[in-house]
Scaffold this active site. Structure first.
Site, mmCIF file in Angstrom:
data_model
loop_
_atom_site.group_PDB
_atom_site.id
_atom_site.type_symbol
_atom_site.label_atom_id
_atom_site.label_comp_id
_atom_site.label_asym_id
_atom_site.label_seq_id
_atom_site.Cartn_x
_atom_site.Cartn_y
_atom_site.Cartn_z
ATOM 1 N N PRO A 253 22.491 3.354 28.522
ATOM 2 C CA PRO A 253 22.611 3.211 30.048
ATOM 3 C C PRO A 253 22.333 1.801 30.689
ATOM 4 C CG PRO A 253 21.673 5.342 29.624
ATOM 5 C CD PRO A 253 21.534 4.385 28.477
ATOM 6 N N LEU A 254 23.212 1.056 30.871
ATOM 7 C CA LEU A 254 23.118 -0.286 31.369
ATOM 8 C C LEU A 254 23.151 -0.463 32.886
ATOM 9 C CD1 LEU A 254 22.567 -3.122 30.367
ATOM 10 C CD2 LEU A 254 25.205 -3.533 30.439
ATOM 11 N N SER A 255 21.846 -0.693 33.477
ATOM 12 C CA SER A 255 21.693 -0.499 34.851
ATOM 13 C C SER A 255 22.168 -1.856 35.544
ATOM 14 C CB SER A 255 20.375 0.120 35.216
ATOM 15 O OG SER A 255 19.468 -0.908 35.094
ATOM 16 N N GLY A 256 21.891 -2.929 34.959
ATOM 17 C CA GLY A 256 22.056 -4.152 35.643
ATOM 18 C C GLY A 256 20.440 -4.740 35.887
ATOM 19 N N GLY A 257 19.568 -4.078 35.470
ATOM 20 C CA GLY A 257 18.115 -4.418 35.811
ATOM 21 C C GLY A 257 17.664 -5.059 34.507
ATOM 22 N N LEU A 258 16.457 -5.716 34.558
ATOM 23 C CA LEU A 258 15.826 -6.430 33.340
ATOM 24 C C LEU A 258 15.321 -5.833 32.241
ATOM 25 C CD1 LEU A 258 13.317 -9.277 33.880
ATOM 26 C CD2 LEU A 258 12.685 -7.560 32.354
ATOM 27 N N ASP A 259 14.944 -4.389 32.459
ATOM 28 C CA ASP A 259 14.687 -3.392 31.362
ATOM 29 C C ASP A 259 15.883 -3.195 30.402
ATOM 30 O OD1 ASP A 259 11.884 -3.646 32.056
ATOM 31 O OD2 ASP A 259 12.373 -1.882 33.377
ATOM 32 N N SER A 260 16.864 -2.582 30.947
ATOM 33 C CA SER A 260 17.944 -2.166 29.998
ATOM 34 C C SER A 260 18.786 -3.354 29.451
ATOM 35 C CB SER A 260 18.969 -1.231 30.988
ATOM 36 O OG SER A 260 19.535 -2.208 32.127
ATOM 37 N N GLU B 38 0.806 -1.142 0.017
ATOM 38 C CA GLU B 38 0.162 0.007 0.153
ATOM 39 C C GLU B 38 0.923 1.272 -0.022
ATOM 40 O OE1 GLU B 38 -4.035 1.663 2.624
ATOM 41 O OE2 GLU B 38 -2.655 0.001 3.364
ATOM 42 N N LYS C 63 -9.299 3.341 -2.477
ATOM 43 C CA LYS C 63 -9.578 2.843 -1.360
ATOM 44 C C LYS C 63 -10.980 3.083 -0.877
ATOM 45 C CE LYS C 63 -7.441 1.363 3.175
ATOM 46 N NZ LYS C 63 -6.342 1.301 3.712
ATOM 47 N N CYS D 131 -5.977 -3.614 2.083
ATOM 48 C CA CYS D 131 -5.719 -3.630 3.470
ATOM 49 C C CYS D 131 -6.945 -3.542 4.381
ATOM 50 C CB CYS D 131 -4.823 -2.340 3.853
ATOM 51 S SG CYS D 131 -4.061 -2.478 5.701
#
EC number: 6.3.5.1
Length: 700
Positions: A357-364, A45, A114, A175
């Site tokens: 920024p790598l914090s050591g937590g699950l998200d980063s 499309e 469309k 679509c």
């Protein structure tokens, strides 16, 4: 009698407003379709402009340049002797339409606008286009003067018509029209259309592919027919990743399926089908009876045969055998979707890489793993001799001879991480960050932010004569929160400094894109500091829940061979912004007053089920009533909406995030709400009254 037709569907990595690049990819797809002996080629499309042009569709230049590109395409010597279905915007009677252009050998046969526009979720098509709400009506469109001269053609039919080729009939469905209750393919099938072409601009959402497959399968199973579905693929300049998955179905069976996640700019799938099998499939008398009672479509007669062989039996062609549908796991979708989006964003932004920024937590950690997944995908494409990927890699790393297919080596060139610790950071988080960076190969830095934060506190004390204290040291909630926010915001400032200068430190040129790592649950609750590390250039996990991220890391631990991920999964989520004492350790869920699992439920009810506070309470009484009292359920709902309301303003500055789920909170265009809320007083009164009734009933 057999009538074999070979048909092709394309998925192109188009880029909004990249007219020249889009044109080249369209021409390449046509060449590839012809190499596969196809006589019909269908593209995505609005492929000439790219689907995501948004308000650029209001500009006359967009239409002018689209016609220029179309003339170039259909005049190209390599684009002859094949029926083309190309998507672009067209202005007719001063109204803008989202159109399909059907062309053959340098002539336009039909412009098909469309009919049903998409206006839910991320889509705002009626902001830019007018629907063609006149079924089976065809008008005359007068081509722009320069187009008429170029094509030696002054007019072309525009409207809801079908193409009558020499041996079959072709109809168009675009679509959203597939998703509507009364889809056009139903009436077209009853009027003899045997080949349906559907061009789409459908973006990725977890588990969404199943819906598309079911709709197309059911359409051809019920009505019979050959269905070609084409979709855009890649990041075309915004938050969405279009996930390809082009398909060809015949009479309820899948014959071909394109890749959902890939770095290929052009991918073409094809299938050979006997048109007579469609006619045999539609043997039911009820089909014919319904067909003769429906009004007919205007047919545009085209002296062109989709089947190249005109005798009764073609000994040189074999029909394509059905295949199994490929549906990835949600964890696989998270592994590949955001990773491919990151690559497109990186190569098209001309940045030198990413900073996280790598914090050591699950998200980063999840964000870092997605960058590692991206590098694995890139290196695999290089191993498969993808010239475009190799060219992009060499430009990004600044080495015209670079050829390594080691993901960790590539990642070390373009991915920078930093642990920004403070006196409140634990040894465990610092160690996890360092070990993960070492395992995936990022250029890692360990920095302490205490000097920055203490300087800000000293400046405040110098100006006001007062020094704020943490709650554990006798400070108020305001002091405690302010001291946490100073730390969080200093990381944002430091992150952008590092992103600007770390390549220079290594002797490289360019700057880095800063990656954010706030998940959708924390955004919904507002559990983040405005202008902290959640403020970045882009965020690959901002549309994904904590629950799905945990499942993703469990999958990635094995699939990507990263055993360290188990330590991230086992760790208690914590911001580490307050002092740890013998009696207090900061915890995200304790701070929020609700669990991530509960937040995920709140998010789905709020967005998907469209619940306000009162209806959410009634829904949760059915879900949680067996383990919580009515007053406890009421308190959780009121607490959620309280924090949602007071923190809603944070969504207005949220970092652009990869759209992954239907419960997303993106304020840009997906989740449109006010950002100054009252205190929900009436809703809370209604909840309390109903909770009281529930409890009175339970006591009887």
């Amino acid at each position: 009698m057999e009538r074999y037709v070979t048909i092709a569907s394309c998925q192109l990595n188009q880029w909004a407003m990249d007219f020249e690049g889009n044109r080249l990819r369209i021409i390449d797809s046509i060449k590839e379709a012809k190499r596969q002996n196809a006589s019909l080629r269908v593209g995505p499309e609005l492929e000439v402009t790219g689907y995501g042009c948004e308000d650029h569709f209001l500009e006359s230049d967009t239409y002018y340049h689209s016609w220029e590109m179309l003339c170039s395409i259909i005049h190209d010597p390599d684009c002859q002797d094949i029926l083309l279905d190309i998507g672009m915007p067209v202005m007719h009677k001063a109204m803008r339409h989202n159109c399909r252009i059907l062309a053959l050998n340098g002539k336009i046969l039909l412009i098909r606008p469309k009919i049903w526009l998409c206006d839910d979720g991320n889509f705002r098509e009626s902001r830019w286009f007018t629907p063609w709400l006149r079924p089976r009506v065809v008008e005359t469109h007068y081509l722009p003067t320069f187009v008429a001269k170029s094509l030696n053609q002054t007019t072309v039919p525009i409207g809801d018509a079908i193409l009558q080729c020499n041996e079959t009939v072709v109809g168009v469905e675009t679509c959203e029209e597939l998703f509507t209750p009364n889809s056009p393919h139903i009436d077209m099938a009853l009027d003899g259309v045997e080949i349906f072409i559907n061009a789409s601009g459908s973006h990725h959402e977890l588990r969404k592919l199943t819906t598309r497959v079911n709709l197309i399968q059911n359409a051809t199973e019920k009505c019979g027919g050959i269905y070609l579905y084409s979709n855009q693929r890649g990041c075309d300049g915004g938050r969405l990743y279009y996930d390809g998955s082009s398909m060809i179905f015949a009479n309820g069976k899948m014959l071909a399926q394109g890749h959902q996640f890939s770095l290929k700019d052009v991918e073409v799938i094809s299938a050979t089908v006997d048109v007579d099998t469609v006619r045999s499939y539609r043997f039911q008398p009820s089909h014919g009876i319904q067909g003769v009672t429906r009004p007919s479509y205007e047919r545009i007669h085209v002296n062109f045969s989709l089947s190249s062989y005109q005798q009764d039996y073609d000994i040189y062609r074999k029909p394509t055998d059905p295949i199994e549908v490929t549906i990835p796991l949600p964890e696989e979708e998270i592994t590949f979707g955001p990773a491919c989006w990151l690559w497109d964003y990186l190569r098209r932004s001309h940045a030198a890489g990413f900073f996280l920024p790598l914090s050591g937590g699950l998200d980063s950690c999840s964000t870092a793993v997605l960058v590692y997944s991206m590098c694995r995908i890139v290196c695999k494409a290089m191993e498969e001799d993808d010239a475009q990927v190799l060219s992009d890699v060499r430009r990004i790393v600044g080495d015209p001879s670079y050829s390594s297919t080691d993901p960790k080596k590539l990642l070390n060139h373009l991915f920078y991480t930093a642990f920004m610790g403070s006196e409140h950071s634990s040894k465990e988080t610092r160690s996890r960050a360092k070990e993960l960076s070492s395992l995936i190969g990022s250029y890692h830095t360990d920095v302490n932010i205490d000097t920055m934060t203490s300087a800000v506190v000293k400046l405040f004390a110098l100006v006001t004569g007062k020094t704020p204290q943490f709650r554990s040291n006798g400070g108020t909630n305001a002091e405690n929160l302010a001291l946490q926010n100073i730390q969080a915001r200093s990381r944002m400032l430091l992150g952008y400094l590092f992103a600007q200068l770390l390549p220079w430190v290594r002797g490289y040129s360019g700057s880095l894109l800063v990656l954010g790592s706030s998940n959708v649950d924390e955004c919904l609750r507002g559990y983040l500091t405005k202008y902290d590390c959640s403020s970045a250039d882009i965020n690959p996990i901002g549309g994904i829940s904590k629950t799905d991220l945990k499942s993703f890391l469990r999958y990635a631990k094995e699939a990507l061979d990263l055993p360290i991920l188990q330590e991230f999964l086992d760790a208690t989520p914590t911001a580490e912004l307050e002092p740890t004492t013998e009696s207090y350790v900061q915890s995200d869920e304790a701070d929020m007053g609700m669990t991530y699992a509960e937040l995920s439920v709140f998010g789905r009810l709020r967005k998907i089920s469209k619940c306000g506070p009162y209806s959410m309470f009634t829904q949760l009484m059915h879900q949680w009533g067996d383990r919580l009292s009515p007053s406890q359920v009421a308190e959780k709902v009121k607490r959620f909406f309280h924090y949602y309301g007071i923190n809603r303003h944070k969504m207005t500055t949220l970092t652009p995030s990869y759209h992954a789920e239907t419960y997303g909170v993106d304020d840009n265009r997906y989740d449109l709400r006010q950002f100054l809320y009252p205190s929900w007083t009436w809703q809370n009164k209604k909840i309390d009254a109903l909770a009281s009734k529930f409890e009175q009933h339970q006591r009887k």
